[in-house]
Design a protein around this motif. Structure first.
Motif, PDB file in Angstrom:
ATOM      1  N   MET A   1      18.170 103.353  36.996  1.00 65.23           N
ATOM      2  CA  MET A   1      18.270 103.183  35.571  1.00 65.23           C
ATOM      3  C   MET A   1      18.413 104.549  34.916  1.00 65.23           C
ATOM      4  SD  MET A   1      15.737 101.175  32.984  1.00 65.23           S
ATOM      5  CE  MET A   1      14.711 102.468  32.312  1.00 65.23           C
ATOM      6  N   LEU A   2      19.136 104.558  33.814  1.00 68.95           N
ATOM      7  CA  LEU A   2      19.434 105.802  33.115  1.00 68.95           C
ATOM      8  C   LEU A   2      19.027 105.678  31.652  1.00 68.95           C
ATOM      9  CD1 LEU A   2      20.934 108.476  33.793  1.00 68.95           C
ATOM     10  CD2 LEU A   2      22.958 107.424  32.825  1.00 68.95           C
ATOM     11  N   SER A   3      18.369 106.707  31.137  1.00 63.40           N
ATOM     12  CA  SER A   3      18.041 106.793  29.724  1.00 63.40           C
ATOM     13  C   SER A   3      18.705 108.052  29.175  1.00 63.40           C
ATOM     14  CB  SER A   3      16.522 106.869  29.547  1.00 63.40           C
ATOM     15  OG  SER A   3      16.192 107.205  28.219  1.00 63.40           O
ATOM     16  N   ILE A   4      19.501 107.896  28.108  1.00 59.17           N
ATOM     17  CA  ILE A   4      20.192 109.031  27.498  1.00 59.17           C
ATOM     18  C   ILE A   4      19.785 109.105  26.035  1.00 59.17           C
ATOM     19  CG2 ILE A   4      22.403 110.057  26.907  1.00 59.17           C
ATOM     20  CD1 ILE A   4      23.644 108.514  29.248  1.00 59.17           C
ATOM     21  N   LYS A   5      19.310 110.279  25.629  1.00 59.83           N
ATOM     22  CA  LYS A   5      18.935 110.529  24.237  1.00 59.83           C
ATOM     23  C   LYS A   5      19.493 111.883  23.832  1.00 59.83           C
ATOM     24  CE  LYS A   5      14.609 108.047  24.764  1.00 59.83           C
ATOM     25  NZ  LYS A   5      13.179 108.162  24.922  1.00 59.83           N
ATOM     26  N   GLN A   6      19.725 112.044  22.543  1.00 59.27           N
ATOM     27  CA  GLN A   6      20.181 113.334  22.047  1.00 59.27           C
ATOM     28  C   GLN A   6      19.147 113.897  21.094  1.00 59.27           C
ATOM     29  OE1 GLN A   6      24.242 113.484  20.888  1.00 59.27           O
ATOM     30  NE2 GLN A   6      24.089 115.602  20.225  1.00 59.27           N
ATOM     31  N   LEU A  12      19.460 114.633  26.601  1.00 63.10           N
ATOM     32  CA  LEU A  12      18.361 114.379  27.531  1.00 63.10           C
ATOM     33  C   LEU A  12      18.718 113.178  28.401  1.00 63.10           C
ATOM     34  CD1 LEU A  12      15.588 114.583  24.808  1.00 63.10           C
ATOM     35  CD2 LEU A  12      16.222 116.410  26.389  1.00 63.10           C
ATOM     36  N   VAL A  13      18.789 113.404  29.704  1.00 64.55           N
ATOM     37  CA  VAL A  13      19.161 112.349  30.642  1.00 64.55           C
ATOM     38  C   VAL A  13      18.008 112.160  31.617  1.00 64.55           C
ATOM     39  CG1 VAL A  13      20.835 111.598  32.358  1.00 64.55           C
ATOM     40  CG2 VAL A  13      21.584 113.023  30.436  1.00 64.55           C
ATOM     41  N   ASN A  14      17.405 110.960  31.588  1.00 70.80           N
ATOM     42  CA  ASN A  14      16.283 110.654  32.464  1.00 70.80           C
ATOM     43  C   ASN A  14      16.725 109.600  33.474  1.00 70.80           C
ATOM     44  OD1 ASN A  14      13.723 110.428  33.555  1.00 70.80           O
ATOM     45  ND2 ASN A  14      12.957 109.138  31.920  1.00 70.80           N
ATOM     46  N   GLY A  17      14.327 105.578  39.231  1.00 72.91           N
ATOM     47  CA  GLY A  17      14.734 104.769  40.383  1.00 72.91           C
ATOM     48  C   GLY A  17      15.978 105.346  41.043  1.00 72.91           C
ATOM     49  N   GLN A  18      16.816 104.466  41.538  1.00 72.38           N
ATOM     50  CA  GLN A  18      18.041 104.862  42.237  1.00 72.38           C
ATOM     51  C   GLN A  18      19.113 105.253  41.221  1.00 72.38           C
ATOM     52  OE1 GLN A  18      18.106 105.045  45.555  1.00 72.38           O
ATOM     53  NE2 GLN A  18      20.220 105.713  45.693  1.00 72.38           N
ATOM     54  N   PHE A  19      19.729 106.420  41.401  1.00 71.31           N
ATOM     55  CA  PHE A  19      20.798 106.908  40.523  1.00 71.31           C
ATOM     56  C   PHE A  19      22.118 106.375  41.065  1.00 71.31           C
ATOM     57  CE2 PHE A  19      22.490 111.086  38.446  1.00 71.31           C
ATOM     58  CZ  PHE A  19      22.969 110.368  37.373  1.00 71.31           C
ATOM     59  N   SER A  20      22.697 105.418  40.343  1.00 72.44           N
ATOM     60  CA  SER A  20      23.913 104.754  40.825  1.00 72.44           C
ATOM     61  C   SER A  20      25.164 105.368  40.203  1.00 72.44           C
ATOM     62  CB  SER A  20      23.862 103.260  40.490  1.00 72.44           C
ATOM     63  OG  SER A  20      24.024 103.079  39.095  1.00 72.44           O
ATOM     64  N   TYR A  24      25.980 107.048  36.451  1.00 69.84           N
ATOM     65  CA  TYR A  24      26.666 108.320  36.212  1.00 69.84           C
ATOM     66  C   TYR A  24      27.879 108.124  35.308  1.00 69.84           C
ATOM     67  CZ  TYR A  24      27.919 113.122  36.746  1.00 69.84           C
ATOM     68  OH  TYR A  24      28.184 114.433  36.467  1.00 69.84           O
ATOM     69  N   LYS A  25      28.600 107.019  35.478  1.00 72.68           N
ATOM     70  CA  LYS A  25      29.752 106.722  34.614  1.00 72.68           C
ATOM     71  C   LYS A  25      29.290 106.557  33.162  1.00 72.68           C
ATOM     72  CE  LYS A  25      33.018 106.413  37.786  1.00 72.68           C
ATOM     73  NZ  LYS A  25      34.264 107.124  37.803  1.00 72.68           N
ATOM     74  N   GLN A  26      28.121 105.956  32.961  1.00 73.77           N
ATOM     75  CA  GLN A  26      27.558 105.824  31.607  1.00 73.77           C
ATOM     76  C   GLN A  26      27.316 107.210  31.011  1.00 73.77           C
ATOM     77  OE1 GLN A  26      23.806 103.723  31.555  1.00 73.77           O
ATOM     78  NE2 GLN A  26      23.458 104.154  29.404  1.00 73.77           N
ATOM     79  N   PHE A  27      26.760 108.118  31.803  1.00 71.73           N
ATOM     80  CA  PHE A  27      26.544 109.489  31.365  1.00 71.73           C
ATOM     81  C   PHE A  27      27.878 110.157  31.018  1.00 71.73           C
ATOM     82  CE2 PHE A  27      26.852 113.852  33.052  1.00 71.73           C
ATOM     83  CZ  PHE A  27      26.147 114.513  32.062  1.00 71.73           C
ATOM     84  N   GLU A  28      28.883 109.992  31.873  1.00 72.76           N
ATOM     85  CA  GLU A  28      30.206 110.576  31.615  1.00 72.76           C
ATOM     86  C   GLU A  28      30.775 110.098  30.283  1.00 72.76           C
ATOM     87  OE1 GLU A  28      32.522 109.377  34.988  1.00 72.76           O
ATOM     88  OE2 GLU A  28      32.089 111.227  36.067  1.00 72.76           O
TER      89      GLU A  28
END
Length: 117
Positions: A1-6, A12-14, A17-20, A24-28
């Motif tokens: 799971m990914l949490s992205i905040k500005q 800020l990227v937290n 669990g497993q980094f899928s 990563y595409k969501q982060f991109e």
């Protein structure tokens, strides 16, 4: 799971669990949006709660970072795990931005804000 905040100019990227590859595409997508808006941000990756990631995520990370050269001011990685630190350091060799590893989250924030800890 990914949490992205500005927070101001810091993304800020937290990872929990497993980094899928989907994470990563969501982060991109988020970074591409900011770049399109003209932002030049610093990144904080918090890997303290990450359980692991696959080779496709590592490869995508290198490819994307090279694509985004010049759009990152600083990149901080927070991790307590030795293997994450080693992998991040290896990948930093391919990326020309200012890069630092931290074990303490608050120290990473201070460094990204230009306040050396």
């Amino acid at each position: 799971m990914l949490s992205i905040k500005q927070q101001d100019d810091i993304l800020l990227v937290n990872v929990i669990g497993q980094f899928s590859l989907d994470d990563y595409k969501q982060f991109e997508d988020h970074v591409r949006y900011l770049v399109k808006q003209g932002a030049n941000v610093s990144l904080l990756f918090d890997f303290r709660d990450m359980l692991g990631y696959s080779i496709d995520v590592a490869w995508e990370e290198i490819r994307f970072a090279r694509e985004q050269i010049g759009h990152f001011q600083r990149v901080a990685i927070v991790s307590e795990g030795q293997w994450v630190s080693w992998l991040a350091w290896m990948q930093s060799l391919f990326m020309p931005h200012d890069f630092q590893m931290f074990e303490v989250y608050d120290d990473a924030i201070l460094w990204l804000e230009g306040q050396e800890s």
